[in-house]
Design a protein around this motif. Sequence first.
Motif, PDB file in Angstrom:
ATOM      1  N   VAL A   1       7.658   3.485   7.883  1.00 27.61           N
ATOM      2  CA  VAL A   1       8.547   4.507   7.333  1.00 27.61           C
ATOM      3  C   VAL A   1       7.929   5.874   7.595  1.00 27.61           C
ATOM      4  O   VAL A   1       6.822   6.163   7.150  1.00 27.61           O
ATOM      5  CB  VAL A   1       8.759   4.297   5.824  1.00 27.61           C
ATOM      6  N   VAL A   2       8.657   6.711   8.339  1.00 25.82           N
ATOM      7  CA  VAL A   2       8.124   8.033   8.686  1.00 25.82           C
ATOM      8  C   VAL A   2       8.829   9.163   7.938  1.00 25.82           C
ATOM      9  O   VAL A   2       8.324  10.286   7.906  1.00 25.82           O
ATOM     10  CB  VAL A   2       8.203   8.283  10.212  1.00 25.82           C
ATOM     11  N   ALA A   3       9.984   8.880   7.333  1.00 23.16           N
ATOM     12  CA  ALA A   3      10.695   9.891   6.555  1.00 23.16           C
ATOM     13  C   ALA A   3      11.609   9.190   5.558  1.00 23.16           C
ATOM     14  O   ALA A   3      12.153   8.123   5.850  1.00 23.16           O
ATOM     15  CB  ALA A   3      11.513  10.812   7.463  1.00 23.16           C
ATOM     16  N   VAL A   4      11.759   9.801   4.389  1.00 21.81           N
ATOM     17  CA  VAL A   4      12.573   9.230   3.308  1.00 21.81           C
ATOM     18  C   VAL A   4      13.441  10.328   2.721  1.00 21.81           C
ATOM     19  O   VAL A   4      13.036  11.493   2.651  1.00 21.81           O
ATOM     20  CB  VAL A   4      11.683   8.632   2.195  1.00 21.81           C
ATOM     21  N   GLY A   5      14.650   9.957   2.304  1.00 21.94           N
ATOM     22  CA  GLY A   5      15.526  10.916   1.640  1.00 21.94           C
ATOM     23  C   GLY A   5      16.552  10.201   0.802  1.00 21.94           C
ATOM     24  O   GLY A   5      16.587   8.967   0.743  1.00 21.94           O
TER      25      GLY A   5
ATOM     26  N   ALA B   1       0.845  -1.198   0.000  1.00 21.22           N
ATOM     27  CA  ALA B   1       0.000   0.000   0.000  1.00 21.22           C
ATOM     28  C   ALA B   1       0.882   1.250   0.000  1.00 21.22           C
ATOM     29  O   ALA B   1       1.620   1.470   0.965  1.00 21.22           O
ATOM     30  CB  ALA B   1      -0.918   0.002   1.210  1.00 21.22           C
ATOM     31  N   PRO B   2       0.831   2.075  -1.052  1.00 22.36           N
ATOM     32  CA  PRO B   2       1.669   3.282  -1.088  1.00 22.36           C
ATOM     33  C   PRO B   2       1.443   4.215   0.097  1.00 22.36           C
ATOM     34  O   PRO B   2       2.354   4.936   0.509  1.00 22.36           O
ATOM     35  CB  PRO B   2       1.254   3.953  -2.405  1.00 22.36           C
ATOM     36  N   THR B   3       0.230   4.201   0.661  1.00 24.07           N
ATOM     37  CA  THR B   3      -0.076   5.081   1.788  1.00 24.07           C
ATOM     38  C   THR B   3       0.356   4.509   3.135  1.00 24.07           C
ATOM     39  O   THR B   3       0.245   5.184   4.159  1.00 24.07           O
ATOM     40  CB  THR B   3      -1.586   5.370   1.832  1.00 24.07           C
ATOM     41  N   VAL B   4       0.835   3.252   3.127  1.00 26.87           N
ATOM     42  CA  VAL B   4       1.316   2.621   4.364  1.00 26.87           C
ATOM     43  C   VAL B   4       2.704   2.042   4.092  1.00 26.87           C
ATOM     44  O   VAL B   4       2.897   0.833   4.008  1.00 26.87           O
ATOM     45  CB  VAL B   4       0.370   1.505   4.852  1.00 26.87           C
ATOM     46  N   PRO B   5       3.716   2.909   3.921  1.00 29.33           N
ATOM     47  CA  PRO B   5       5.061   2.400   3.627  1.00 29.33           C
ATOM     48  C   PRO B   5       5.663   1.700   4.838  1.00 29.33           C
ATOM     49  O   PRO B   5       5.736   2.273   5.926  1.00 29.33           O
ATOM     50  CB  PRO B   5       5.839   3.665   3.266  1.00 29.33           C
TER      51      PRO B   5
END
Length: 202
Positions: free
Chosen positions: A140-144, A45-49
């Motif tokens: 996942v709460v942050a990505v970079g 689910a894209p909204t639940v990474p």
Amino acid sequence: MPILQPDQIYQLLRNLTSPVVAITCQRDGKGNGMISDSAVRASIAPTVPRLSVYVHKFNFSHDLIFETGRFVMHLLRHDQFELIHRLGFVSCRERDKLDAIAHRPGVLGAPVLDDCYAHFECRVVNEMDTGSSTCFLGDVVAVGHGAAQQPSGEVMTAAYFRANMPAAWRAEYEALLRAAQAYAAERSRDIRPVVWKGLEQR
């Protein structure tokens, strides 16, 4: 049907391994980093990474993740052999592995490496004991993408690393692998069900 030997089964299972990733964590101001090839996407689910990663209990990082409930997973590039050697071939009990590696605090407080293909800051939402390791499920709460702000190069895989690591490292790599396999063989059957903190009231 031919009976496969354990080594043959192990070689087949190697086809299921993840990219080579760097895992960082921190507790009480003490940061650490390690290398793993057991991280996978854990949600479609894209909204639940979500992702999951197995961490052996002998790793110093294991207790840091277990006690804080947070970690950062970094995808690495094909050219990051030295980073893998620094984080994966020695214990933090012997030296500060993040010393001289450019990093900064992430939104959850755990170290984020400046140089990587991409990073995922995670909060642990569940865990599973395997006896010799723990599988951590992370939201996942942050990505970079590190200091470059965008991915570049190709992602490092376990097969690529094994085929292209410097020859001078191979004996040490194989000795560390044998030690980890012996540890896992002794403890993998001793599974202890644990309810992750925060799930007790559900």
